[in-house]
Design a protein around this motif. Structure first.
Motif, PDB file in Angstrom:
ATOM      1  N   THR A 772       1.064  -1.219   0.003  1.00 44.33           N
ATOM      2  CA  THR A 772      -0.057   0.132   0.094  1.00 44.33           C
ATOM      3  C   THR A 772       1.154   1.094  -0.029  1.00 44.33           C
ATOM      4  OG1 THR A 772       0.042  -0.005   2.222  1.00 44.33           O
ATOM      5  CG2 THR A 772      -1.985  -1.012   1.195  1.00 44.33           C
ATOM      6  N   GLN A 773       0.381   2.381  -0.248  1.00 45.48           N
ATOM      7  CA  GLN A 773       1.122   3.569  -0.427  1.00 45.48           C
ATOM      8  C   GLN A 773       1.377   4.251   0.919  1.00 45.48           C
ATOM      9  OE1 GLN A 773      -1.060   6.256  -2.868  1.00 45.48           O
ATOM     10  NE2 GLN A 773       0.273   5.743  -4.684  1.00 45.48           N
ATOM     11  N   ALA A 774       2.280   4.850   1.246  1.00 49.29           N
ATOM     12  CA  ALA A 774       2.493   5.335   2.550  1.00 49.29           C
ATOM     13  C   ALA A 774       1.760   6.668   2.437  1.00 49.29           C
ATOM     14  CB  ALA A 774       4.227   5.959   2.574  1.00 49.29           C
ATOM     15  N   VAL A 775       1.427   6.906   3.915  1.00 51.95           N
ATOM     16  CA  VAL A 775       0.438   7.915   4.183  1.00 51.95           C
ATOM     17  C   VAL A 775       0.713   8.885   5.504  1.00 51.95           C
ATOM     18  CG1 VAL A 775      -1.663   6.953   3.228  1.00 51.95           C
ATOM     19  CG2 VAL A 775      -1.101   6.256   5.496  1.00 51.95           C
ATOM     20  N   TYR A 776       0.384  10.216   5.211  1.00 58.03           N
ATOM     21  CA  TYR A 776       0.391  11.199   6.458  1.00 58.03           C
ATOM     22  C   TYR A 776      -0.607  10.717   7.244  1.00 58.03           C
ATOM     23  CZ  TYR A 776       3.152  13.778   2.943  1.00 58.03           C
ATOM     24  OH  TYR A 776       4.215  14.052   1.908  1.00 58.03           O
ATOM     25  N   LYS A 833      -9.234  17.319  15.012  1.00 54.08           N
ATOM     26  CA  LYS A 833      -9.981  17.218  13.837  1.00 54.08           C
ATOM     27  C   LYS A 833      -9.738  17.773  12.607  1.00 54.08           C
ATOM     28  CE  LYS A 833     -15.088  17.812  12.669  1.00 54.08           C
ATOM     29  NZ  LYS A 833     -16.359  18.281  13.293  1.00 54.08           N
ATOM     30  N   ARG A 834      -9.154  18.987  12.754  1.00 54.47           N
ATOM     31  CA  ARG A 834      -8.728  19.749  11.541  1.00 54.47           C
ATOM     32  C   ARG A 834      -7.295  19.052  11.102  1.00 54.47           C
ATOM     33  NH1 ARG A 834      -7.657  26.165  11.583  1.00 54.47           N
ATOM     34  NH2 ARG A 834      -6.522  26.539   9.728  1.00 54.47           N
ATOM     35  N   LEU A 835      -6.486  18.451  12.082  1.00 53.22           N
ATOM     36  CA  LEU A 835      -5.352  17.806  11.503  1.00 53.22           C
ATOM     37  C   LEU A 835      -5.471  16.360  10.729  1.00 53.22           C
ATOM     38  CD1 LEU A 835      -2.748  18.005  14.322  1.00 53.22           C
ATOM     39  CD2 LEU A 835      -2.827  19.515  12.470  1.00 53.22           C
ATOM     40  N   VAL A 836      -6.478  15.845  11.213  1.00 54.43           N
ATOM     41  CA  VAL A 836      -7.136  14.446  10.534  1.00 54.43           C
ATOM     42  C   VAL A 836      -7.686  14.835   9.086  1.00 54.43           C
ATOM     43  CG1 VAL A 836      -8.774  12.799  10.407  1.00 54.43           C
ATOM     44  CG2 VAL A 836      -7.499  13.171  12.518  1.00 54.43           C
ATOM     45  N   LYS A 837      -8.248  15.913   8.907  1.00 49.95           N
ATOM     46  CA  LYS A 837      -8.963  16.575   7.697  1.00 49.95           C
ATOM     47  C   LYS A 837      -7.792  16.747   6.498  1.00 49.95           C
ATOM     48  CE  LYS A 837     -12.424  19.579   5.617  1.00 49.95           C
ATOM     49  NZ  LYS A 837     -13.331  20.732   5.917  1.00 49.95           N
ATOM     50  N   GLN A 838      -6.913  17.538   6.994  1.00 50.84           N
ATOM     51  CA  GLN A 838      -5.860  18.140   6.401  1.00 50.84           C
ATOM     52  C   GLN A 838      -4.783  16.897   5.838  1.00 50.84           C
ATOM     53  OE1 GLN A 838      -5.171  21.075   4.951  1.00 50.84           O
ATOM     54  NE2 GLN A 838      -3.671  20.085   3.942  1.00 50.84           N
ATOM     55  N   THR A 839      -4.557  16.003   6.783  1.00 48.59           N
ATOM     56  CA  THR A 839      -3.802  14.830   6.139  1.00 48.59           C
ATOM     57  C   THR A 839      -4.500  14.033   5.172  1.00 48.59           C
ATOM     58  OG1 THR A 839      -4.421  13.638   8.264  1.00 48.59           O
ATOM     59  CG2 THR A 839      -2.289  14.704   8.377  1.00 48.59           C
ATOM     60  N   ASP A 840      -5.933  13.778   5.377  1.00 48.36           N
ATOM     61  CA  ASP A 840      -6.480  13.298   4.357  1.00 48.36           C
ATOM     62  C   ASP A 840      -6.328  13.971   3.030  1.00 48.36           C
ATOM     63  OD1 ASP A 840      -7.320  11.243   6.035  1.00 48.36           O
ATOM     64  OD2 ASP A 840      -9.527  12.336   6.577  1.00 48.36           O
ATOM     65  N   ASN A 841      -6.576  15.226   3.048  1.00 47.40           N
ATOM     66  CA  ASN A 841      -6.658  15.945   1.793  1.00 47.40           C
ATOM     67  C   ASN A 841      -4.990  16.026   1.331  1.00 47.40           C
ATOM     68  OD1 ASN A 841      -7.450  18.127  -0.199  1.00 47.40           O
ATOM     69  ND2 ASN A 841      -5.640  19.241   0.586  1.00 47.40           N
ATOM     70  N   MET A 842      -3.896  15.932   2.102  1.00 48.65           N
ATOM     71  CA  MET A 842      -2.421  15.684   1.712  1.00 48.65           C
ATOM     72  C   MET A 842      -2.167  14.364   1.049  1.00 48.65           C
ATOM     73  SD  MET A 842      -0.356  17.764   4.581  1.00 48.65           S
ATOM     74  CE  MET A 842      -0.617  16.333   5.833  1.00 48.65           C
ATOM     75  N   ASN A 843      -2.894  13.192   1.540  1.00 45.23           N
ATOM     76  CA  ASN A 843      -2.717  11.978   1.062  1.00 45.23           C
ATOM     77  C   ASN A 843      -3.364  11.814  -0.319  1.00 45.23           C
ATOM     78  OD1 ASN A 843      -1.450  10.671   3.229  1.00 45.23           O
ATOM     79  ND2 ASN A 843      -3.253  10.375   4.350  1.00 45.23           N
ATOM     80  N   TYR A 844      -4.719  12.531  -0.380  1.00 41.39           N
ATOM     81  CA  TYR A 844      -5.368  12.462  -1.598  1.00 41.39           C
ATOM     82  C   TYR A 844      -4.588  12.985  -2.825  1.00 41.39           C
ATOM     83  CZ  TYR A 844      -8.862  13.224  -5.359  1.00 41.39           C
ATOM     84  OH  TYR A 844      -9.629  13.323  -6.337  1.00 41.39           O
ATOM     85  N   ARG A 845      -4.110  14.366  -2.420  1.00 43.36           N
ATOM     86  CA  ARG A 845      -3.313  15.350  -3.311  1.00 43.36           C
ATOM     87  C   ARG A 845      -2.248  14.669  -3.894  1.00 43.36           C
ATOM     88  NH1 ARG A 845      -7.631  18.255  -5.379  1.00 43.36           N
ATOM     89  NH2 ARG A 845      -8.386  19.524  -3.874  1.00 43.36           N
ATOM     90  N   HIS A 846      -1.481  13.990  -2.968  1.00 37.64           N
ATOM     91  CA  HIS A 846      -0.129  13.391  -3.066  1.00 37.64           C
ATOM     92  C   HIS A 846      -0.391  12.496  -4.202  1.00 37.64           C
ATOM     93  CE1 HIS A 846       3.943  11.865  -2.554  1.00 37.64           C
ATOM     94  NE2 HIS A 846       3.468  10.795  -2.483  1.00 37.64           N
ATOM     95  N   ARG A 847      -1.329  11.491  -3.916  1.00 35.35           N
ATOM     96  CA  ARG A 847      -1.587  10.302  -4.711  1.00 35.35           C
ATOM     97  C   ARG A 847      -1.988  10.849  -6.253  1.00 35.35           C
ATOM     98  NH1 ARG A 847      -4.797   8.303  -1.559  1.00 35.35           N
ATOM     99  NH2 ARG A 847      -6.737   8.938  -2.299  1.00 35.35           N
ATOM    100  N   GLN A 848      -2.732  11.943  -6.257  1.00 37.03           N
ATOM    101  CA  GLN A 848      -3.441  12.233  -7.531  1.00 37.03           C
ATOM    102  C   GLN A 848      -2.137  12.957  -8.384  1.00 37.03           C
ATOM    103  OE1 GLN A 848      -6.193  10.510  -7.296  1.00 37.03           O
ATOM    104  NE2 GLN A 848      -6.997  11.821  -8.883  1.00 37.03           N
ATOM    105  N   ALA A 849      -1.366  13.674  -7.726  1.00 37.70           N
ATOM    106  CA  ALA A 849      -0.088  14.321  -8.414  1.00 37.70           C
ATOM    107  C   ALA A 849       0.623  13.332  -8.886  1.00 37.70           C
ATOM    108  CB  ALA A 849       0.754  15.144  -7.506  1.00 37.70           C
ATOM    109  N   GLN A 850       0.715  12.097  -8.393  1.00 34.34           N
ATOM    110  CA  GLN A 850       1.768  10.903  -8.876  1.00 34.34           C
ATOM    111  C   GLN A 850       0.982  10.477 -10.178  1.00 34.34           C
ATOM    112  OE1 GLN A 850       1.909   8.377  -5.340  1.00 34.34           O
ATOM    113  NE2 GLN A 850       4.313   8.697  -5.449  1.00 34.34           N
ATOM    114  N   TYR A 851      -0.316  10.223 -10.084  1.00 29.03           N
ATOM    115  CA  TYR A 851      -0.993   9.748 -11.298  1.00 29.03           C
ATOM    116  C   TYR A 851      -1.022  10.649 -12.249  1.00 29.03           C
ATOM    117  CZ  TYR A 851      -2.960   5.931  -7.888  1.00 29.03           C
ATOM    118  OH  TYR A 851      -3.254   5.249  -6.934  1.00 29.03           O
TER     119      TYR A 851
END
Length: 964
Positions: A772-776, A833-851
């Motif tokens: 699986t991919q590494a995640v924040y 709560k804000r940190l979880v939301k931001q790390t979710d966004n970072m994981n998504y953006r990082h993955r989409q940038a790779q693709y």
């Protein structure tokens, strides 16, 4: 009212009660309190009865008396909820300027369809005076009591009637009238007796001269499709799904379609388990990424993947596609017949409902119709995991050969295809500008221009760094950066010097971005949204404005820069004696490329390394600097090798990926040549110290902030995930032991084929895909045992070394600055709560940038083959064998493709393919011919098997870039 608050604009209070039965059969009462106001502005800018905040949004005083023959007077449009839901994609048209959206409509759309709500909200934000939201549910004049449990449609109609009647009376002497646009004749006929100025949206537009295109588009969106026999089971109701989930009958998870077979999928659950789904009926109209509710099938119905390649582009025939329901279920029957012979069954499920749709707008091409002058067409999304979408349009001739955007509206039970509508045209298929835009849209990359508020956060130029007591002045050190050719956003630099006691001081210096990007500013919010810089071939989508990313933050060698430094005292054996962290002021001596740094380490003469080192008064000084850097780099190289040996000894993996780059013509954007990235020792040197810095910082911030430190984890893979790798290696005579990272690394090191060096590389590439991919994640949200980074064999890890291009690093810098008392704690840094939301966004953006980066590489392969066709066959390697095809990698282009042939012609036995008395094995070198062809207006790379030569074999190839 208990309080005398009428002077504040509150007229009266409404109390409503609701009753709800709990799981324990108890009745709970909830009282809702609503204060109705008499001072809510109507929005008309010249209204004498309302008072306006000077900065508040208002309508515009437009002269639209001659716009539509149905409303020959100055007017404001008010729309019902179904108009928004059905026609949202045309509301940007200038015809709909000065439209009021009622609060009741706004909330209904928000509840019913989040995707359309997002578009509506964006439309509101983008139009400064085109759209106005009237808070009718808070206004004493327009409030409708809906506590009598009327049907929702009745509630909406009552709100509409009350609002338009209020506006008609309120604007009586203002020279403007309200006009109500309804979604259908039925709604209009209900309202017209009480409000005469009611029309359907289509009627209103039909009365406009020179709006034929808009009228036809509205008709297309409004068209109704005839229904046939049901092909899919009906979804359970929301209550049935929630009840089944609560009782454990069903499970909720994320639907993930197979990359190899569009008739197979998995449902991934939060507990890391998964269920297998096979066939259209069991998938029940789920689309990749949907949140679904599934029921486990009886064990006698469990099955497993077919090991057959099924891709829509290869299997679907256009003649079949155009006739709704013309496809029989031969695929389903084939699956049922095959499963009886399979031994390794998996828990298999069917989908009984969808909790949350992952629908968005999709880019792609409209496919040609078999029925002449028909209006119903199939749209083929660029994203191959998304099914064909049926749309209706009267403008096929204008749209064919164009990349367009289509949105999904619904997926009826009697159709193999979801139903959608045309949104807009991007451009001509195959053109560089069009395809780049498609890549950015498909991967949801924010690429809009930075808003003015972001530029307001930039320092006024000219600006220069200044020495200060809180910064350690390190300008006397011989610091240099080492990066790829052409790099302008230089995040990191290094130095090394020998201390008097024989030990060494090594520093990693990282751009101090947080000096410029302060928490909760417009720039910070934009960077948090983007989360990463996206690198396409010949183009970069920056996370931060260019003034910062390529100038003030970039550690260039043209002057002092602010930095955040990690400094170690190391023994000659690379043992860490102590670690220090500083905000610093540095001056890089040189911005080196990997190759130039390698040439210095290899003792190449300076004149050969630096062809721009011409004679000047400062020549001797420059030479002296470069000679000192040569010594420093050699010391860094020696230390990095020892660090790597120790890291690999602890179980860190050395994996591989296909990496190529294109030389691009800067004027035309056309790729000139393709270059495979050569690995240099200096790359490993820099990597080792960046890893060490990230680990050191992770340990420091975790010790101080055990509940909110931003970390990066790489989950330990399940042993079952390595099964394809182990079996494939075994078929080639190698044994892979994935018991833990150390045994896996050691077995990969021994899996060498002297006759085919690519075998080891491909094994390492396939190993990457087993994980699986590494995640924040924020510390404290998981048990400590899950913090591990498996690939790096690190107990804790984070990202600190690239703040110019990653928002995660900015967050880490802020935490570290507070640890060393260089900055104050901002509340957002501790908001879980804000940190979880931001790390979710970072994981998504990082993955989409790779693709997106991979898609850009594939696009450049297209353009390269178009400009310079390959005349000779290319070396390729078999990376997968299926019953009906081969997965092949073409190293020159980093291209992975599938060559498909009739399954009846071939036999597979333990990963060996026999076809026409030829045997093909995994990792075998083959030769293929690449050619860019056009089919149904779609340009694709056609791959033909040349060697081994198989007579009479007709193949179909599908380009897939890199398997995600």
């Amino acid at each position: 009212m208990e309080l005398n608050v009428k002077q504040s604009g509150i007229e009266r209070r409404i109390l409503t009660s609701t009753y709800r039965k709990t799981r324990r059969e108890k009745i709970t009462k909830r009282v809702h309190e609503l204060y109705l106001r008499n001072d809510i502005a109507c929005g008309w800018p010249t209204c004498s009865k309302c008072s306006f905040d000077p900065e508040a949004r208002t309508l515009a005083d437009l002269n639209n008396e001659t716009r539509s023959s149905l409303a020959p007077y100055k007017h404001v449009l008010i729309v019902d909820a179904q108009c928004v839901l059905k026609f949202i994609d045309v509301f940007h048209h200038e015809v709909f300027k000065n439209t009021i959206i009622l609060q009741s409509v706004w909330n209904h759309v928000k509840r019913l369809n989040p995707a359309i709500y997002k578009k509506m909200n964006q439309l509101y934000l983008d139009g400064p005076s085109d759209y106005f939201v009237y808070m009718n549910e808070f206004s004493a004049e327009t409030f409708v009591d809906t506590s009598a449990s009327l049907p929702k449609e009745s509630d909406l109609e009552e709100n509409l009637i009350k609002a338009v009647q209020y506006f008609q009376l309120h604007w009586k002497n203002s020279g403007v009238r309200p006009v109500l646009l309804c979604s259908s004749d039925e709604v209009r006929n209900k309202i017209k007796p009480v409000f005469e100025n009611s029309f359907t949206m289509i009627e209103y537009v039909k009365g406009i001269t020179n709006a034929t295109d808009l009228y036809e588009r509205l008709c297309d969106l409004d068209s109704k499709e005839e229904r046939g026999r049901a092909l899919f089971p009906e979804y359970l109701s929301q209550d049935e799904m929630l009840d089944g989930l609560a009782r454990g009958i069903y499970k909720k998870g994320s639907f993930k379609l197979s990359l190899e077979n569009y008739l197979e999928a998995n449902i991934l659950f939060d507990d890391a388990t998964q269920w297998f789904v096979q066939g259209r009926v069991n998938m029940n109209r789920a689309i990749n990424g949907d949140t679904v509710v599934a029921a486990l099938l009886p064990k006698e119905q469990w099955t497993c993947p077919e090991k057959v390649i099924r891709l829509r582009d290869a299997e679907e025939q256009q003649a079949k596609e155009m006739l709704e329901g013309s496809e029989d279920l031969h695929d389903e029957e084939g699956i049922k017949a095959a499963k009886r012979t399979k031994l390794e069954i998996l828990p298999t499920a069917k989908i009984v409902g969808v909790l949350k749709r992952n629908w968005r707008s999709y880019c792609g091409l409209i496919l040609p119709a078999n029925i002449e002058k028909g209006k119903r067409f199939l749209f083929a999304p660029s994203e191959r995991l998304i099914p064909r979408i049926r749309i209706e349009t009267s403008h096929y001739e204008e749209l064919r050969g164009k990349k367009i955007v289509v949105a999904i509206d619904s997926w009826p039970r009697d159709s193999f295809y979801p139903r959608g509508h045309y949104v807009r045209t991007i451009g001509v298929e195959g053109e560089r500008e069009t395809e780049d835009e498609v890549i950015l849209l498909e991967h949801e990359i924010p690429h809009h221009k930075f808003p003015p508020a972001v530029f307001d956060c930039l320092p006024k130029m000219p600006w220069t760094p200044q020495a200060s007591p809180e910064r350690l002045d390190m300008r006397d050190l011989d610091i240099c950066s080492v990066d790829p050719v052409g790099c302008t956003d230089i995040d990191d630099a290094l130095h090394c010097k020998i201390l008097e006691d024989g030990n060494l001081e090594v520093g990693v210096h990282i751009a101090d971005v947080t000096h410029f990007v302060r928490p909760d500013t417009a720039m910070d919010q934009e960077a948090a949204l983007r989360s990463t810089t996206v690198y396409l071939c010949g183009r970069r989508i920056d996370m931060l404005p260019d003034l910062l990313s390529s100038n003030l933050c970039s550690l260039r060698d043209d002057g002092p820069r602010y930095a955040f430094s990690v400094v170690w005292k190391l023994t000659p054996e690379a043992e860490i004696l102590n670690t220090r962290f500083h905000k610093s002021l540095i001056h890089s001596r040189a911005a080196l490329t990997y190759q130039r740094a390698q040439d210095l380490v290899d003792n190449k003469p300076l004149e050969e390394i630096f062809d721009d080192l011409v004679a000047s008064d400062a020549l001797d000084a420059k030479k002296e600097i470069f000679e000192r850097l040569r010594i420093s780099l050699k010391q860094l190289m020696a230390l990095s090798k020892k660090l790597k040996v120790r890291r690999v000894g602890h179980g860190a993996l050395q994996l591989a990926s296909s990496e190529i780059r294109f030389d691009v013509d800067p004027t035309t954007g056309t790729p000139i040549k393709v270059i495979e990235k050569a690995h240099l020792p200096t790359m490993s040197m820099v990597e080792e110290f960046m890893l060490l810095a990230n680990i050191s910082v992770a340990e420091k911030i975790l010790a101080e902030y055990p509940d909110c430190a931003i970390l990066r984890r790489h989950p330990v893979p399940e042993q079952a995930a390595f099964k394809p790798l182990v079996e494939l290696a075994k078929a080639c005579g190698f044994e892979i032991n994935p018991q833990d990272g150390k045994t896996l690394a050691e077995s990969l090191d021994t899996a060498e084929d002297p006759k085919n060096p690519m075998v080891n590389t491909m094994l390492r590439m396939l190993t990457t895909r087993c994980m699986t991919q590494a995640v924040y994640f924020p510390a404290g949200t998981l048990p400590h045992t899950l913090y591990i980074h498996y690939g790096l064999a690190a107990r804790v890890y984070t990202h600190f070394t690239s703040p110019i291009r990653r928002y995660a690093d900015i967050m880490v810098h802020r935490l570290l600055a507070t640890v060393i008392n260089a900055d104050k704690v901002h509340p957002a840094m501790l908001d879980r709560k804000r940190l979880v939301k931001q790390t979710d966004n970072m994981n998504y953006r990082h993955r989409q940038a790779q693709y997106a980066s991979r898609a850009s590489t594939l696009l450049n392969t297209h353009l390269m083959l178009k400009a310079n066709p390959e005349k000779n066959p290319l070396d390729s390697f078999v990376i997968g064998i299926r019953k009906n095809g081969l997965q092949v990698m073409v190293p020159k282009y980093g291209l992975e493709t599938v060559i498909i042939f009739p399954a009846t012609l071939a036999k597979t036995d333990e990963e060996v393919l026999e076809i026409a008395k030829q045997y093909i094995r995994p990792f075998q070198k083959v030769k293929v011919k690449l050619e860019l062809v056009e089919k149904n207006f779609r340009k694709k790379i056609e791959v033909t098997l040349v060697e081994p030569k198989i007579e009479g074999l007709n193949t179909e190839s599908i380009e897939i870039g890199s398997i995600e």
